[in-house]
Design a protein around this motif. Structure first.
Motif, mmCIF file in Angstrom:
data_model
loop_
_atom_site.group_PDB
_atom_site.id
_atom_site.type_symbol
_atom_site.label_atom_id
_atom_site.label_comp_id
_atom_site.label_asym_id
_atom_site.label_seq_id
_atom_site.Cartn_x
_atom_site.Cartn_y
_atom_site.Cartn_z
ATOM 1 N N TRP A 107 0.840 -1.201 0.000
ATOM 2 C CA TRP A 107 0.000 0.000 0.000
ATOM 3 C C TRP A 107 0.881 1.259 0.000
ATOM 4 O O TRP A 107 0.671 2.177 -0.789
ATOM 5 N N LEU A 108 1.909 1.252 0.857
ATOM 6 C CA LEU A 108 2.775 2.441 0.975
ATOM 7 C C LEU A 108 3.577 2.671 -0.300
ATOM 8 O O LEU A 108 3.881 3.813 -0.659
ATOM 9 N N SER A 109 3.914 1.583 -1.032
ATOM 10 C CA SER A 109 4.702 1.768 -2.274
ATOM 11 C C SER A 109 3.932 2.510 -3.354
ATOM 12 O O SER A 109 4.527 2.991 -4.298
ATOM 13 N N ARG A 110 2.623 2.612 -3.182
ATOM 14 C CA ARG A 110 1.864 3.401 -4.177
ATOM 15 C C ARG A 110 2.122 4.889 -3.977
ATOM 16 O O ARG A 110 1.794 5.713 -4.819
ATOM 17 N N HIS A 111 2.709 5.241 -2.818
ATOM 18 C CA HIS A 111 2.894 6.661 -2.493
ATOM 19 C C HIS A 111 4.366 7.064 -2.378
ATOM 20 O O HIS A 111 4.683 8.235 -2.267
ATOM 21 N N GLY A 112 5.277 6.091 -2.358
ATOM 22 C CA GLY A 112 6.699 6.406 -2.206
ATOM 23 C C GLY A 112 7.500 5.117 -2.248
ATOM 24 O O GLY A 112 6.931 4.043 -2.447
ATOM 25 N N GLN A 113 8.831 5.237 -2.043
ATOM 26 C CA GLN A 113 9.647 4.022 -2.034
ATOM 27 C C GLN A 113 9.569 3.402 -0.648
ATOM 28 O O GLN A 113 10.171 3.899 0.307
ATOM 29 N N ALA A 114 8.797 2.309 -0.538
ATOM 30 C CA ALA A 114 8.506 1.736 0.784
ATOM 31 C C ALA A 114 9.371 0.515 1.037
ATOM 32 O O ALA A 114 9.634 -0.273 0.125
ATOM 33 N N GLN A 115 9.826 0.354 2.281
ATOM 34 C CA GLN A 115 10.539 -0.871 2.638
ATOM 35 C C GLN A 115 10.419 -1.178 4.119
ATOM 36 O O GLN A 115 9.962 -0.357 4.922
ATOM 37 N N LEU A 116 10.869 -2.390 4.451
ATOM 38 C CA LEU A 116 10.850 -2.869 5.834
ATOM 39 C C LEU A 116 12.018 -2.246 6.596
ATOM 40 O O LEU A 116 13.087 -2.032 6.030
ATOM 41 N N THR A 117 11.832 -2.003 7.905
ATOM 42 C CA THR A 117 12.972 -1.597 8.742
ATOM 43 C C THR A 117 13.389 -2.756 9.648
ATOM 44 O O THR A 117 12.517 -3.419 10.242
ATOM 45 N N GLY A 118 14.692 -3.018 9.728
ATOM 46 C CA GLY A 118 15.214 -4.096 10.569
ATOM 47 C C GLY A 118 14.533 -5.415 10.239
ATOM 48 O O GLY A 118 14.384 -5.786 9.074
ATOM 49 N N THR A 119 14.071 -6.109 11.291
ATOM 50 C CA THR A 119 13.338 -7.357 11.068
ATOM 51 C C THR A 119 11.827 -7.101 11.059
ATOM 52 O O THR A 119 11.043 -8.041 11.168
ATOM 53 N N GLY A 120 11.438 -5.816 10.930
ATOM 54 C CA GLY A 120 10.021 -5.499 10.926
ATOM 55 C C GLY A 120 9.451 -5.590 12.335
ATOM 56 O O GLY A 120 10.189 -5.817 13.295
ATOM 57 N N ALA A 121 8.181 -5.395 12.457
ATOM 58 C CA ALA A 121 7.140 -5.397 11.447
ATOM 59 C C ALA A 121 6.893 -4.037 10.777
ATOM 60 O O ALA A 121 6.103 -3.963 9.842
ATOM 61 N N CYS A 122 7.576 -2.964 11.189
ATOM 62 C CA CYS A 122 7.250 -1.651 10.629
ATOM 63 C C CYS A 122 7.796 -1.497 9.219
ATOM 64 O O CYS A 122 8.862 -2.024 8.887
ATOM 65 N N VAL A 123 7.059 -0.753 8.407
ATOM 66 C CA VAL A 123 7.513 -0.393 7.063
ATOM 67 C C VAL A 123 7.448 1.133 6.950
ATOM 68 O O VAL A 123 6.677 1.777 7.660
ATOM 69 N N PHE A 124 8.273 1.693 6.071
ATOM 70 C CA PHE A 124 8.343 3.154 6.010
ATOM 71 C C PHE A 124 8.589 3.646 4.591
ATOM 72 O O PHE A 124 9.034 2.888 3.725
ATOM 73 N N ALA A 125 8.315 4.940 4.391
ATOM 74 C CA ALA A 125 8.715 5.627 3.153
ATOM 75 C C ALA A 125 9.133 7.037 3.543
ATOM 76 O O ALA A 125 8.597 7.603 4.504
ATOM 77 N N GLY A 126 10.121 7.584 2.812
ATOM 78 C CA GLY A 126 10.618 8.937 3.096
ATOM 79 C C GLY A 126 9.971 9.951 2.152
ATOM 80 O O GLY A 126 9.700 9.642 0.992
ATOM 81 N N PHE A 127 9.737 11.164 2.691
ATOM 82 C CA PHE A 127 9.120 12.229 1.894
ATOM 83 C C PHE A 127 9.922 13.523 2.072
ATOM 84 O O PHE A 127 10.579 13.714 3.096
ATOM 85 N N GLU A 128 9.793 14.407 1.066
ATOM 86 C CA GLU A 128 10.576 15.649 1.129
ATOM 87 C C GLU A 128 10.044 16.634 2.154
ATOM 88 O O GLU A 128 10.776 17.498 2.619
ATOM 89 N N SER A 129 8.753 16.551 2.466
ATOM 90 C CA SER A 129 8.192 17.522 3.417
ATOM 91 C C SER A 129 7.246 16.820 4.387
ATOM 92 O O SER A 129 6.738 15.726 4.101
ATOM 93 N N GLU A 130 6.986 17.490 5.502
ATOM 94 C CA GLU A 130 6.066 16.944 6.501
ATOM 95 C C GLU A 130 4.658 16.860 5.909
ATOM 96 O O GLU A 130 3.927 15.892 6.115
ATOM 97 N N SER A 131 4.307 17.885 5.098
ATOM 98 C CA SER A 131 2.938 17.893 4.564
ATOM 99 C C SER A 131 2.725 16.740 3.582
ATOM 100 O O SER A 131 1.645 16.149 3.539
ATOM 101 N N ALA A 132 3.774 16.388 2.810
ATOM 102 C CA ALA A 132 3.631 15.245 1.880
ATOM 103 C C ALA A 132 3.410 13.960 2.675
ATOM 104 O O ALA A 132 2.565 13.130 2.314
ATOM 105 N N ALA A 133 4.144 13.810 3.793
ATOM 106 C CA ALA A 133 3.979 12.609 4.622
ATOM 107 C C ALA A 133 2.589 12.596 5.260
ATOM 108 O O ALA A 133 1.929 11.556 5.338
ATOM 109 N N GLN A 134 2.137 13.791 5.665
ATOM 110 C CA GLN A 134 0.826 13.873 6.331
ATOM 111 C C GLN A 134 -0.324 13.526 5.387
ATOM 112 O O GLN A 134 -1.308 12.914 5.788
#
Ligand SMILES: C[C@@](CO)(OP(=O)(O)O)[C@H](O)COP(=O)(O)OP(=O)(O)OC[C@H]1O[C@@H](n2ccc(N)nc2=O)[C@H](O)[C@@H]1O
Ligand SMILES: Nc1ncnc2c1ncn2[C@@H]1O[C@H](COP(=O)(O)OP(=O)(O)O)[C@@H](O)[C@H]1O
Length: 296
Positions: A235-262
């Motif tokens: 789901w997150l990859s539709r909005h940015g480059q998404a990947q797992l952190t460490g052994t998970g379970a969290c996944v994340f994507a980076g954005f240029e601004s706080e408003s884009a992430a929001q």
């Protein structure tokens, strides 16, 4: 009247890339990873007590106090500085899900070492504290050093790096992944090629570098064991480059601004837990400690 407690943030981390290079004879794995510290985490408060006991309040972590990494860090430090008469009351306000791959327990442990070293006036150096940290977990030293870093060895050989500032949206699926179980799974990829230190260039990691080296060797295995993690990443990859952190379970994507992430945060499916945080080079714990030391 007791003085005001020392309150410190124990920041989360993200693994912006993670490669497993091989397994050592002692069972631990050689890896390479980039630890990105975040400006968000648990809150720990410390107060000295005079009865030589370590009193821990850590609601949300379902473990006997002696197994909590905060308690173990306090014991270890007290032993290392040879002052068994020291005591402290420590309260942990957990904001980071345990077993999420965002290092909450490890960061709490490092923050206890740093906070109590200050409170008890142990005067151990950062090198000494990093050595104690290693005994508590492979992920603990980076939080003691307090700088985002490229890590090698089992995660304890650190080269501080400066990472292009980004805002991260972190999805926190409700499953708890066991790090030890994943590392011992025969299906895990353990033969990735190493990144050379030359690839770190001037130790400034920009978006181009991060895109080139992104990826996490745990991701396929974790997603096969926990389909909800794969669902969140897809789901997150539709909005940015998404990947797992460490052994998970969290996944994340980076954005240029706080408003884009929001904006993406607001669009997430109903009931999905998440948080937004800014990536920082320097740990908030160290900034707060420096400020506290300057005012007392
Ligand atoms: C995978 C990583 C990546 O940042 O993070 P998490 O997903 O746990 O946050 C870390 O290497 C996790 O570090 P940490 O959680 O401190 O691990 P430890 O408590 O030292 O070890 C837990 C278990 O994982 C295995 N382990 C850990 C680190 C490593 N380099 N090789 C290993 O094989 C060992 O079997 C050990 O018994
Ligand atoms: N203070 C603590 N906070 C969270 N977990 C802790 C703590 N002390 C010990 N633990 C144990 O450490 C394990 C890993 O926690 P954590 O560091 O948050 O996850 P991860 O290693 O996936 O990033 C937890 O499952 C828990 O049993």
């Amino acid at each position: 009247m007791n003085p005001a407690p020392l309150t410190l943030t124990a920041p989360a981390k993200l693994n912006l890339m993670l490669r497993i290079l091989g397994r050592r004879d002692d069972g631990y794995h050689e890896l390479q990873t980039v630890f990105q510290l975040l400006d968000f985490g648990d809150a720990l408060s410390f107060q000295e007590n005079s009865d030589a006991s370590i009193q821990l309040h850590c609601p949300g972590v379902d473990l006997p106090p002696e197994q909590n990494l905060v308690y173990r860090a306090a014991q270890l430090l007290r032993q290392a500085c040879g002052k068994p008469q020291l005591g402290a009351t420590i309260a942990v306000d957990k904001k980071l899900p345990a077993g999420g791959g965002i290092g909450g327990g490890s960061s709490d442990a490092a923050t206890a070492l740093l906070g109590l070293n200050h409170l008890w006036q142990c005067r151990l150096s950062l090198d000494d504290l990093a050595e104690l940290a290693r005994q508590l977990g492979a992920d603990v030293p980076v939080f003691v050093r307090g700088h985002s870093a490229f890590a090698e060895g089992i995660g304890e050989q650190l080269t501080a790096v400066s990472i292009e500032p980004r805002w991260y949206l972190v999805l926190t699926p409700a499953c708890h992944v066991s790090t030890a179980a994943l590392f011992s799974d025969p299906r895990l990829t353990r033969d990735s090629a190493a990144i050379t230190l030359a690839a770190l260039r001037d130790r400034r990691l920009n978006t181009h570098w991060l895109n080139e080296y992104a990826g996490n060797d745990f991701q396929p295995l974790v997603e096969s064991l926990y389909p909800e993690v794969g669902e969140a990443r897809e789901w997150l990859s539709r909005h940015g480059q998404a990947q797992l952190t460490g052994t998970g379970a969290c996944v994340f994507a980076g954005f240029e601004s706080e408003s884009a992430a929001q904006q993406v945060f607001a669009e997430r499916p109903e009931g999905w837990s998440a948080f937004i945080a800014q990536g920082v080079d320097k740990s908030p714990t160290h900034r707060q400690l420096a400020k506290f030391a300057a005012t007392v």
